[in-house]
Design a protein around this motif. Structure first.
Motif, mmCIF file in Angstrom:
data_model
loop_
_atom_site.group_PDB
_atom_site.id
_atom_site.type_symbol
_atom_site.label_atom_id
_atom_site.label_comp_id
_atom_site.label_asym_id
_atom_site.label_seq_id
_atom_site.Cartn_x
_atom_site.Cartn_y
_atom_site.Cartn_z
ATOM 1 N N TYR A 199 0.758 -1.610 0.242
ATOM 2 C CA TYR A 199 -0.193 0.016 0.294
ATOM 3 C C TYR A 199 0.320 1.370 0.013
ATOM 4 O O TYR A 199 2.189 1.273 -0.041
ATOM 5 N N LEU A 200 0.035 2.773 -0.289
ATOM 6 C CA LEU A 200 1.203 3.370 -0.059
ATOM 7 C C LEU A 200 0.619 4.374 0.921
ATOM 8 O O LEU A 200 -0.199 4.683 1.217
ATOM 9 N N ILE A 201 2.375 5.040 1.247
ATOM 10 C CA ILE A 201 1.957 6.345 1.877
ATOM 11 C C ILE A 201 2.683 7.735 1.653
ATOM 12 O O ILE A 201 4.010 7.673 0.681
ATOM 13 N N ILE A 202 2.447 8.687 2.121
ATOM 14 C CA ILE A 202 2.505 10.160 2.024
ATOM 15 C C ILE A 202 2.584 10.793 2.876
ATOM 16 O O ILE A 202 1.128 10.794 3.899
ATOM 17 N N GLN A 203 4.056 11.413 3.802
ATOM 18 C CA GLN A 203 3.573 11.476 4.628
ATOM 19 C C GLN A 203 5.283 12.930 4.640
ATOM 20 O O GLN A 203 5.433 12.483 3.502
ATOM 21 N N LEU A 204 5.559 13.884 5.665
ATOM 22 C CA LEU A 204 6.579 14.599 5.778
ATOM 23 C C LEU A 204 7.153 14.707 7.009
ATOM 24 O O LEU A 204 6.246 15.537 7.817
ATOM 25 N N ALA A 205 8.109 14.103 7.447
ATOM 26 C CA ALA A 205 8.990 14.031 8.874
ATOM 27 C C ALA A 205 9.872 14.743 8.737
ATOM 28 O O ALA A 205 9.944 16.077 8.011
ATOM 29 N N VAL A 206 10.263 14.657 10.225
ATOM 30 C CA VAL A 206 11.018 15.457 10.100
ATOM 31 C C VAL A 206 12.427 15.225 10.814
ATOM 32 O O VAL A 206 11.657 14.467 11.813
ATOM 33 N N GLY A 207 13.359 15.331 11.154
ATOM 34 C CA GLY A 207 14.113 15.057 11.419
ATOM 35 C C GLY A 207 14.265 13.784 12.124
ATOM 36 O O GLY A 207 14.136 12.881 11.255
ATOM 37 N N GLY A 208 15.238 13.135 13.239
ATOM 38 C CA GLY A 208 15.021 11.445 13.275
ATOM 39 C C GLY A 208 16.825 11.187 13.578
ATOM 40 O O GLY A 208 17.540 11.829 13.596
ATOM 41 N N THR A 209 16.504 9.883 13.836
ATOM 42 C CA THR A 209 17.972 9.344 14.544
ATOM 43 C C THR A 209 18.492 8.408 14.026
ATOM 44 O O THR A 209 18.969 7.487 14.059
ATOM 45 N N SER A 210 17.489 7.942 12.393
ATOM 46 C CA SER A 210 17.507 6.675 11.579
ATOM 47 C C SER A 210 19.027 6.648 10.566
ATOM 48 O O SER A 210 19.565 6.095 10.076
ATOM 49 N N GLY A 211 19.687 7.747 10.726
ATOM 50 C CA GLY A 211 20.787 8.055 9.763
ATOM 51 C C GLY A 211 20.131 8.961 8.218
ATOM 52 O O GLY A 211 21.241 9.847 7.264
ATOM 53 N N TRP A 212 19.182 9.192 7.959
ATOM 54 C CA TRP A 212 18.756 10.026 6.768
ATOM 55 C C TRP A 212 19.283 11.199 6.959
ATOM 56 O O TRP A 212 19.934 11.929 5.633
ATOM 57 N N GLY A 243 26.128 19.696 7.702
ATOM 58 C CA GLY A 243 24.956 20.791 7.190
ATOM 59 C C GLY A 243 24.859 21.752 9.083
ATOM 60 O O GLY A 243 23.070 21.774 8.892
ATOM 61 N N GLY A 244 25.769 21.542 10.110
ATOM 62 C CA GLY A 244 25.656 22.032 11.388
ATOM 63 C C GLY A 244 24.251 21.158 11.840
ATOM 64 O O GLY A 244 23.784 21.130 12.844
ATOM 65 N N LYS A 245 24.469 19.851 11.646
ATOM 66 C CA LYS A 245 23.016 19.185 13.021
ATOM 67 C C LYS A 245 23.508 19.191 13.632
ATOM 68 O O LYS A 245 24.729 18.815 14.674
ATOM 69 N N MET A 246 22.473 19.262 14.881
ATOM 70 C CA MET A 246 22.551 19.473 16.263
ATOM 71 C C MET A 246 22.315 19.080 17.077
ATOM 72 O O MET A 246 22.370 18.925 17.974
ATOM 73 N N TRP A 247 21.885 17.809 16.641
ATOM 74 C CA TRP A 247 21.822 16.491 17.108
ATOM 75 C C TRP A 247 22.491 15.016 16.271
ATOM 76 O O TRP A 247 23.132 15.268 15.664
ATOM 77 N N THR A 248 22.928 13.740 17.405
ATOM 78 C CA THR A 248 23.550 13.026 17.116
ATOM 79 C C THR A 248 21.974 11.998 17.614
ATOM 80 O O THR A 248 21.856 12.168 18.209
ATOM 81 N N ASP A 249 22.577 10.932 16.259
ATOM 82 C CA ASP A 249 21.978 10.040 16.405
ATOM 83 C C ASP A 249 21.944 8.271 17.250
ATOM 84 O O ASP A 249 20.301 8.002 18.151
ATOM 85 N N GLY A 250 23.110 8.615 17.702
ATOM 86 C CA GLY A 250 23.049 7.548 19.157
ATOM 87 C C GLY A 250 22.474 8.414 20.494
ATOM 88 O O GLY A 250 22.722 7.911 20.653
ATOM 89 N N SER A 251 22.239 9.742 20.603
ATOM 90 C CA SER A 251 22.350 10.371 21.987
ATOM 91 C C SER A 251 20.613 9.793 22.268
ATOM 92 O O SER A 251 19.931 9.626 21.547
#
Length: 513
Positions: free
Chosen positions: A448-461, A467-475
């Motif tokens: 099935y189809l999904i359309i979304q607008l997410a923000v940030g995340g810790t998956s490595g995307w 680019g000035g990323k202010m968080w760390t994925d493993g934290s």
């Protein structure tokens, strides 16, 4: 040679004869006359020895003026500032700083081309090299054109006669068609550690000008207090929550544990429970948003986890992008990506990411961030293709027809791996064969189809440190760090909803008849 032989040879040589007028009038004879002995042959210890002097043309024996002494010609001084005693013995230190060199003193003006007959007709080899170069260029262009022609000619595209319409939505009704779409309402991060709450609010999803808008907003604007995001506030989705997982339906901010309420609200829709397809075509015409750390995506998940929970049963990403500017070092707004995801074990996902088949296509268009593009998936039991627009700018093209090599074998999994749930070392088995799947498993089932607008995340995307990323994925404080920098990233979001929203013009789905 002995000394006596040397003396004997000079005794009868021409230079010793007083009757030699050429020698007598030379510089050598003049200098020799000043010495203590005119006989240069008597001793090898003389302080002065000479070879026969240079004879100018006027001093040769055949000349009528042989007795005259020749002097070199003199030239006028040509270098300004040089001492008159010499114009060549002293170093010339004047430099030309980009100026034209001095005009030759030998030519009063430039020689016209008509006085250079050798330029009228090029040399045969020069002409040959010129035409060979042109021929090579033509050959290259012709080869590229033929390559494109045959690639397109034999490109596997579904015949319209093989397709039957599943649904078509162009959003002209003014409201979301619930017979097609259902809204997802959660705040748990969806396995990616995302920093948004997916809501059912009109400010996060609306239809305007016959377009679907998925709009990101600030949670602080919704609850009326920025500090409440960090401490002492409970955000509960209540009965609107679409999951049975309570941790994805409610959260209480606590500064002592750095637990925060997701600072952004957005929207997500899907055809889960309404429409799906096993083989066919999906097209979505959409415009991606601009703004740091925005993550728009159009993708598909299996209706049933036939081979196990994600990622064992697969995932099809038709389009993913980032809202960061084109200067972002890890592919910003001018990049989109298509991909396939699957694994026999959850711990092997990073190792089985379609090794040679992840393909990123850069669209160097200045209108990329302001224009609509059509994202297409065509999918049969023999091949899968995802591309942008009708120009066939293919991003992912996997042909299984020739070899029918299974996805499991293509991934090249190791013999053993760590089971992420138990921590034990287990054998890596072909779960698709064991479950009776085809050689194109896990993509041999309904999606099935999904359309979304997410923000940030810790998956490595969004890679750490880029680019000035202010968080760390493993934290464990990743969302807290992101929320603290709200003034920074929100300033990059456009004020216009037309630019910061994921806008969808229409969606079409066909299956194989």
């Amino acid at each position: 040679m002995s000394e006596s032989g040397h003396g004997h040879g000079n005794a009868h040589g021409p230079n010793s004869s007083p009757g030699n007028s050429v020698y007598n009038g030379s510089v050598g004879a003049h200098l020799a006359s000043k010495g203590s002995n005119n006989d240069l042959s008597r001793s090898r210890n003389n302080s002065l020895t000479f070879r026969a002097p240079f004879l100018s043309p006027a001093s040769r024996p055949t000349s009528n003026i042989a007795s005259n002494t020749w002097n070199p010609p003199t030239y006028p001084q040509t270098r300004p500032g040089s001492p008159s005693a010499s114009s060549t013995a002293l170093a010339f230190t004047q430099r030309h700083s980009g100026k034209q060199p001095f005009q030759s003193a030998l030519l009063s003006e430039k020689i016209p081309k008509e006085d250079k007959p050798w330029l009228a007709k090029p040399a045969p080899r020069q002409r040959a090299s010129y035409w060979l170069t042109l021929f090579g260029v033509f050959l290259g262009l012709a080869g590229a054109a033929l390559l494109c022609f045959f690639e397109l000619r034999f490109l596997n595209l579904l015949d319209e006669s093989q397709l039957c319409t599943v649904f078509f939505d162009d959003f002209t009704s003014g409201t979301l068609d619930t017979s097609i779409w259902s809204r997802t309402v959660e705040l748990g991060g969806f396995g990616n550690g995302e920093f948004e709450i997916m809501t059912n609010k009109d400010e996060n999803l609306k239809i305007e000008n016959s377009q679907l808008y998925l709009i990101p907003t600030l949670t602080s604007a919704s609850i009326g207090n920025t500090s409440a995001i960090f401490n002492g506030y409970t955000y509960d989705l209540g009965d609107d929550c679409t999951t049975s997982n309570e941790t994805a339906c409610s959260v209480t901010s606590d500064s002592s544990t750095k637990t925060v309420i997701p600072p952004v609200q957005s929207a997500r829709i899907s055809t889960n429970g309404t429409y799906s397809l096993k083989y066919g075509r999906v097209q979505v015409r959409a415009k991606t948003p601009t703004g740091n750390w925005l993550w728009p995506s159009i993708w598909m998940l299996p209706v049933n986890n036939t081979y196990g929970a994600w990622p064992l049963s697969g995932e099809i990403d038709i389009m993913e992008s980032r809202g960061n500017s084109i200067t972002y070092p890890d592919q910003g707004i001018n990049y989109v990506r298509s991909s396939l995801n699957y694994a026999p074990l959850a711990s092997l996902l990073s190792q089985s990411t379609m090794y040679g088949w992840w393909f990123t296509k850069r669209l160097d268009s200045s209108s990329w961030s302001t224009g609509f593009h059509t994202y297409t998936l065509e999918w049969t039991d023999q091949w899968m293709r995802m591309y942008v627009d009708s120009r066939l700018q293919a991003m992912l093209d996997i042909s299984l027809k020739s070899s029918k090599e299974s996805f499991f074998n293509r991934a090249g999994y190791p013999a053993t791996a760590i089971n992420s749930s138990s921590g034990d070392t287990v054998a890596v088995e072909n779960i698709y064969d064991e479950a009776g799947g085809g050689w194109n498993a896990p993509f041999d089932q309904e999606f099935y189809l999904i359309i979304q607008l997410a923000v940030g995340g810790t998956s490595g995307w969004f890679p750490d440190g880029a680019g000035g990323k202010m968080w760390t994925d493993g934290s464990t404080e990743a969302m807290y760090d992101f929320a603290e920098a709200q003034d920074e990233w929100y300033a990059s979001w456009p004020t216009s909803e037309d630019d910061k929203a994921l806008r969808v013009d229409w969606v079409k789905m066909w299956n194989m008849c």
